[in-house]
Design a protein around this motif. Structure first.
Motif, PDB file in Angstrom:
ATOM      1  N   VAL A  34      -7.790  -7.292   2.554  1.00 24.49           N
ATOM      2  CA  VAL A  34      -9.023  -8.067   2.396  1.00 24.49           C
ATOM      3  C   VAL A  34      -8.833  -9.386   3.142  1.00 24.49           C
ATOM      4  CG1 VAL A  34     -10.751  -8.876   0.729  1.00 24.49           C
ATOM      5  CG2 VAL A  34      -9.164  -7.056   0.083  1.00 24.49           C
ATOM      6  N   ARG A  46     -14.544   1.019  -1.548  1.00 22.49           N
ATOM      7  CA  ARG A  46     -13.980   0.714  -0.233  1.00 22.49           C
ATOM      8  C   ARG A  46     -14.723   1.434   0.882  1.00 22.49           C
ATOM      9  NH1 ARG A  46     -10.555  -2.631   2.896  1.00 22.49           N
ATOM     10  NH2 ARG A  46      -9.826  -1.406   4.660  1.00 22.49           N
ATOM     11  N   SER A  66     -12.569  -3.127  -1.283  1.00 21.24           N
ATOM     12  CA  SER A  66     -11.573  -2.318  -1.991  1.00 21.24           C
ATOM     13  C   SER A  66     -12.261  -1.537  -3.100  1.00 21.24           C
ATOM     14  CB  SER A  66     -10.465  -3.204  -2.577  1.00 21.24           C
ATOM     15  OG  SER A  66     -10.968  -4.020  -3.614  1.00 21.24           O
ATOM     16  N   ASP A  67     -11.571  -0.502  -3.580  1.00 16.11           N
ATOM     17  CA  ASP A  67     -12.082   0.276  -4.710  1.00 16.11           C
ATOM     18  C   ASP A  67     -11.881  -0.501  -6.003  1.00 16.11           C
ATOM     19  OD1 ASP A  67     -12.875   2.366  -3.176  1.00 16.11           O
ATOM     20  OD2 ASP A  67     -11.214   3.703  -3.693  1.00 16.11           O
ATOM     21  N   ARG A 119      -2.870   2.358  -4.127  1.00 10.16           N
ATOM     22  CA  ARG A 119      -3.608   1.938  -2.933  1.00 10.16           C
ATOM     23  C   ARG A 119      -3.815   0.428  -2.980  1.00 10.16           C
ATOM     24  NH1 ARG A 119      -5.894   5.068   0.556  1.00 10.16           N
ATOM     25  NH2 ARG A 119      -5.113   3.281   1.742  1.00 10.16           N
ATOM     26  N   TYR A 157      -5.508  -2.563  -0.748  1.00 11.46           N
ATOM     27  CA  TYR A 157      -6.488  -2.708   0.324  1.00 11.46           C
ATOM     28  C   TYR A 157      -6.370  -4.084   0.978  1.00 11.46           C
ATOM     29  CZ  TYR A 157      -8.491   1.434  -1.824  1.00 11.46           C
ATOM     30  OH  TYR A 157      -8.673   2.695  -2.331  1.00 11.46           O
ATOM     31  N   LYS A 180      -3.739  -8.649   0.048  1.00 12.01           N
ATOM     32  CA  LYS A 180      -3.852  -7.265  -0.399  1.00 12.01           C
ATOM     33  C   LYS A 180      -4.155  -7.267  -1.886  1.00 12.01           C
ATOM     34  CE  LYS A 180      -0.791  -4.873   2.890  1.00 12.01           C
ATOM     35  NZ  LYS A 180      -0.516  -5.981   3.808  1.00 12.01           N
ATOM     36  N   GLU A 181      -4.999  -6.338  -2.308  1.00 10.05           N
ATOM     37  CA  GLU A 181      -5.328  -6.229  -3.733  1.00 10.05           C
ATOM     38  C   GLU A 181      -5.516  -4.763  -4.091  1.00 10.05           C
ATOM     39  OE1 GLU A 181     -10.089  -6.806  -4.109  1.00 10.05           O
ATOM     40  OE2 GLU A 181      -9.013  -8.614  -3.470  1.00 10.05           O
ATOM     41  N   GLY A 182      -5.325  -4.461  -5.339  1.00  5.03           N
ATOM     42  CA  GLY A 182      -5.488  -3.091  -5.815  1.00  5.03           C
ATOM     43  C   GLY A 182      -5.585  -3.052  -7.325  1.00  5.03           C
ATOM     44  N   ARG A 187     -13.792 -11.283  -6.002  1.00 10.67           N
ATOM     45  CA  ARG A 187     -12.709 -10.348  -6.321  1.00 10.67           C
ATOM     46  C   ARG A 187     -12.875  -9.762  -7.718  1.00 10.67           C
ATOM     47  NH1 ARG A 187      -6.546 -12.311  -5.963  1.00 10.67           N
ATOM     48  NH2 ARG A 187      -7.292 -13.668  -7.653  1.00 10.67           N
ATOM     49  N   ASP A 198       0.841  -1.195   0.000  1.00 10.99           N
ATOM     50  CA  ASP A 198       0.000   0.000   0.000  1.00 10.99           C
ATOM     51  C   ASP A 198       0.881   1.252   0.000  1.00 10.99           C
ATOM     52  OD1 ASP A 198      -2.317   1.546   0.093  1.00 10.99           O
ATOM     53  OD2 ASP A 198      -2.334   1.584   2.279  1.00 10.99           O
TER      54      ASP A 198
END
Length: 729
Positions: A278, A335, A350-351, A274, A276, A505-507, A326, A235
């Motif tokens: 999860v 988010r 998340s966005d 970013r 996020y 984490k994902e973005g 996802r 992040d």
């Protein structure tokens, strides 16, 4: 059914290289039909197969793997026949010798049948030796060199078993590359990987059908195919980019000092990624109760309260569900920071893509390269003011928007137009209606007709969105921290239950969006690499409000209420802008519904609003904070009513209709008296026997719809006589 997959098997059974032809058409002779019936084929199958021999549909292209599967299916059927006949023979032989003479003829007949079946099994078993359609783990092609550069198969080997979508094959490739001094990021091994390996080796498929637990969950297509996945990001990682000024000029070396004629600039900027956090968390308990009726063969632990083999199966299915969530979140996610001890929604983890674009258009708080915040609201995308997209104007919108991109970017051949997937059929129909045959269309490839250098790419899972955007191909990426982290399940037994969880984490972000302006009025569109239209969610799409609180229009101006703990009196609309028209739709009525009194911020309302489910009020905020009433809408206002039980109602003389309280199940199959090019709106009514429209026949919809009270669909009739969905709500 794709009959092309059965052709090699049937030719092998008949001992033919090709089918005979009569009057230029392929056919089966009566003798050939009789032979095939002996292998268990039904008359209906043979009739359909004979008809399919002369079909030239491109969808009937044979699949090597499915050809092999077809042979295996026939072989399995004949093997089952052999098993049954053998059992019958043993029963006859086991009878007393006193009856031997009586049953001699039957025994002889059974032995003849068994001999015939063994010959058929031998013939079928020989087919895979010469048939090009090899199964998993087999290669029907000539020997080829081991090619580690192949991106689809391990070493270029053919067959599903060597496909690189198998995690164990990717790890094998990584190990081979490591021996050559090259690195490849791969997912860490986990239980799900081993389960798939077990499946590929055949353990799962050897289970009898009657013992299987069936799951009909199918994995959604991943946007990683269009937005490639990068691992190893945290992040607030900084993605650095540079903006260059103008450098060239007329030669000015004569009589000039160097420092006086220098020109150009380098401006470094950054995008802050970013990522996020999860999670998945679940507790498996009370498995003893399930054991008694549902677990079946998956109970390999005996009386143990924790059924690990059953849990392994459930986690394999959970992996598919996590993948689907996802993929949906990567497109539609917004988010929302979680509340302690309260489970959150999947779409709030998340966005997603469209929320990312919204923030770049409407402003977001900028981050500094060291992970802090500047405290300033910045704007990076100046949207194009384009008409709202409909099937009737989609071609003009695509052309106009593409022409507004600066030619220094547009003419590079690297710009891609990204659209929601449902818009592509609209665009093809538009081109066919305006230009005849759509000559620009190629399978899986589409271009903006007037700009063949601008490719069109579709975004899956985006049916509610109307935002289209252009950018350089490869600009957007999906991101993760550790490869495969989502499926690294942690297991911990606690008494007679088992806790399972994973964290990741994902973005999703673009490497370069645009120069960061603190004043929207300074933007001219010349210093940005992402361009889009000026609206996303259509007014007819209603975003769900949070329960038990005043609605917020931060993300969208059309809000539908949800069931509350008790009747909620709305006293304000959060984040409403002055002059903005807002639609509030009642999603639940009665004790869990909503009401608005004509007091306070709503004192200008003509009367209190106490809606039934499906009713809408539209208001506008004025400068003093009070809301002006624009209109109130019920499902039947300004609408003509279809007759009850009408399957082909007339739409002559109007464009807005409401279904009726039917007395039986009613499927609308056509709208008579419709005019091509006219948009018709149909509101639903009631719930018992609510009218339905299928995605078939005269209707081309995104999905079938049941027109219950509170729902509607807009349809336009095309020149081909079909009705195409415009929108629904």
């Amino acid at each position: 059914m794709n009959f092309a997959n059965f052709i090699p098997a049937i030719l092998g059974i008949l001992g033919l290289k090709s089918f005979r032809e009569e009057d230029g058409k392929k056919s089966l002779s009566p003798e050939e039909r009789a032979t095939l019936k002996g292998y268990g084929f039904s008359d209906r199958f043979l009739d359909d197969f004979a008809a399919a021999l002369n079909s030239e549909s491109p969808e009937d292209e044979p699949s090597k793997d499915k050809q092999y599967a077809a042979i295996q299916a026939i072989l399995g059927k004949v093997t089952s026949q052999l098993s049954a006949k053998t059992e019958e023979l043993e029963v006859l032989k086991s009878k007393s010798t006193a009856d031997a003479q009586t049953h001699a003829a039957e025994i002889q007949a059974k032995e003849a049948e068994i001999t015939s079946l063994k010959e058929k099994i031998k013939a079928l078993s020989d087919l895979p030796e010469t048939d090009p359609g090899k199964g998993a783990g087999q290669s029907g092609s000539a020997h080829v060199s081991f090619n580690l550069d192949d991106t689809e198969q391990l070493g270029g080997l053919s067959g599903e078993f060597f496909s690189l979508d198998r995690p164990y094959n990717m790890r094998a490739k990584a190990a081979l590359l490591a021996a050559q001094g090259q690195s490849l990021v791969v997912a860490v091994a986990n239980r799900v990987d081993y389960k798939r390996l077990q499946d590929d080796l055949g353990a799962f498929y050897r289970l009898p059908w009657r013992d299987r637990l069936q799951s009909f969950l199918r994995e959604l297509p991943t946007i990683e195919k269009i937005f490639s996945l990068e691992s190893g990001h945290q992040d607030l990682d900084t993605l650095v980019n540079i903006w260059l000024g103008e450098f060239s000029q007329a030669d000015n070396t004569q009589d000039s000092d160097f420092d006086n004629v220098t020109k150009g600039s380098y401006e470094f900027d950054h995008e802050t990624l970013r990522m996020y956090d999860v999670m998945f968390a679940y507790r498996f308990k009370n498995l003893k109760a399930i054991e008694k009726s549902w677990i079946g063969y998956l109970n390999k632990e005996g009386s143990n309260a924790v059924k690990l083999s059953f849990i392994e199966y459930l986690l394999a299915e959970t992996a598919k569900k996590l993948h689907n969530e996802r993929e949906q979140r990567r497109i539609n996610g917004v988010r929302k920071n979680p509340d302690p001890n309260v489970p959150g929604r999947a779409m709030e983890a998340s966005d997603g893509l469209y929320e990312y674009l919204r923030k770049k258009v409407e402003g977001h708080t900028d981050f500094t390269p060291n992970g802090g915040t500047s405290g300033k609201t910045v704007y990076q995308i100046k949207p194009f003011n384009l008409p709202k997209i409909t099937p009737a104007n989609i071609g003009e919108v695509f052309y106009t928007g593409t022409s507004m991109i600066p030619s220094v970017f547009r003419d590079t051949g690297t710009i891609v137009l990204y659209i929601p997937s449902f818009m592509l059929p609209w665009y093809h129909k538009y081109n066919e209606a305006h230009y005849g045959r759509n000559v620009d269309y190629q399978k899986n490839i589409t271009y903006v007709k007037e700009f063949p250098g601008v490719r069109i790419e579709t975004i899956p899972n985006a049916d509610n969105h109307h935002r289209i955007f252009w950018t350089i191909e490869g600009n957007f990426h999906t991101y993760e921290h550790i490869a495969g982290e989502m499926l690294r399940f942690n297991l911990e037994q606690e008494d007679w239950s088992l806790k399972a969880w994973s964290e990741w984490k994902e973005g999703l972000a673009a490497e370069a969006v645009g120069y960061k302006y603190t004043d929207r009025n300074d933007m001219d569109g010349s210093r940005q690499l992402v361009w889009c239209n000026d609206y996303d969610l259509p007014e007819s799409f209603y975003l769900e409000a949070d329960p038990d609180t005043n609605p917020s229009v931060l993300l969208h101006s059309s809000i539908v209420t949800v069931a509350n703990k008790s009747l909620l009196t709305i006293t304000d609309i959060e984040n409403a802008a002055v002059g903005q028209v807002i639609s509030i739709k009642c999603g639940a009525d009665g004790d869990s519904g909503v009401k608005i009194n004509n007091t306070g911020n709503f004192s200008l309302l003509s009367d209190p609003w106490t809606p039934a489910k499906g009713e809408i009020i539209r208001v506008m905020k004025r400068a003093d904070g009070k809301f002006i009433e624009i209109e109130r809408i019920t499902t039947s206002s300004d609408a003509y009513e279809f007759p009850a039980d009408a399957a082909t109602p007339s739409v002559q003389g109007a464009t807005v209709f409401v279904t009726n309280a039917n007395t039986k199940a009613t499927a609308i199959t056509d709208l008579t008296d419709a005019v091509a090019g006219t948009v018709y709106t149909i509101h639903g009514a009631g719930s018992t026997f609510a009218s339905t429209i299928a995605n078939a026949g005269n209707f081309a919809l995104t999905a079938a719809i049941t027109l219950k009270s509170g729902t509607f669909i807009k349809l336009v009739k095309a020149s081909d006589g079909k009705f195409y969905e415009v929108e629904r709500g």
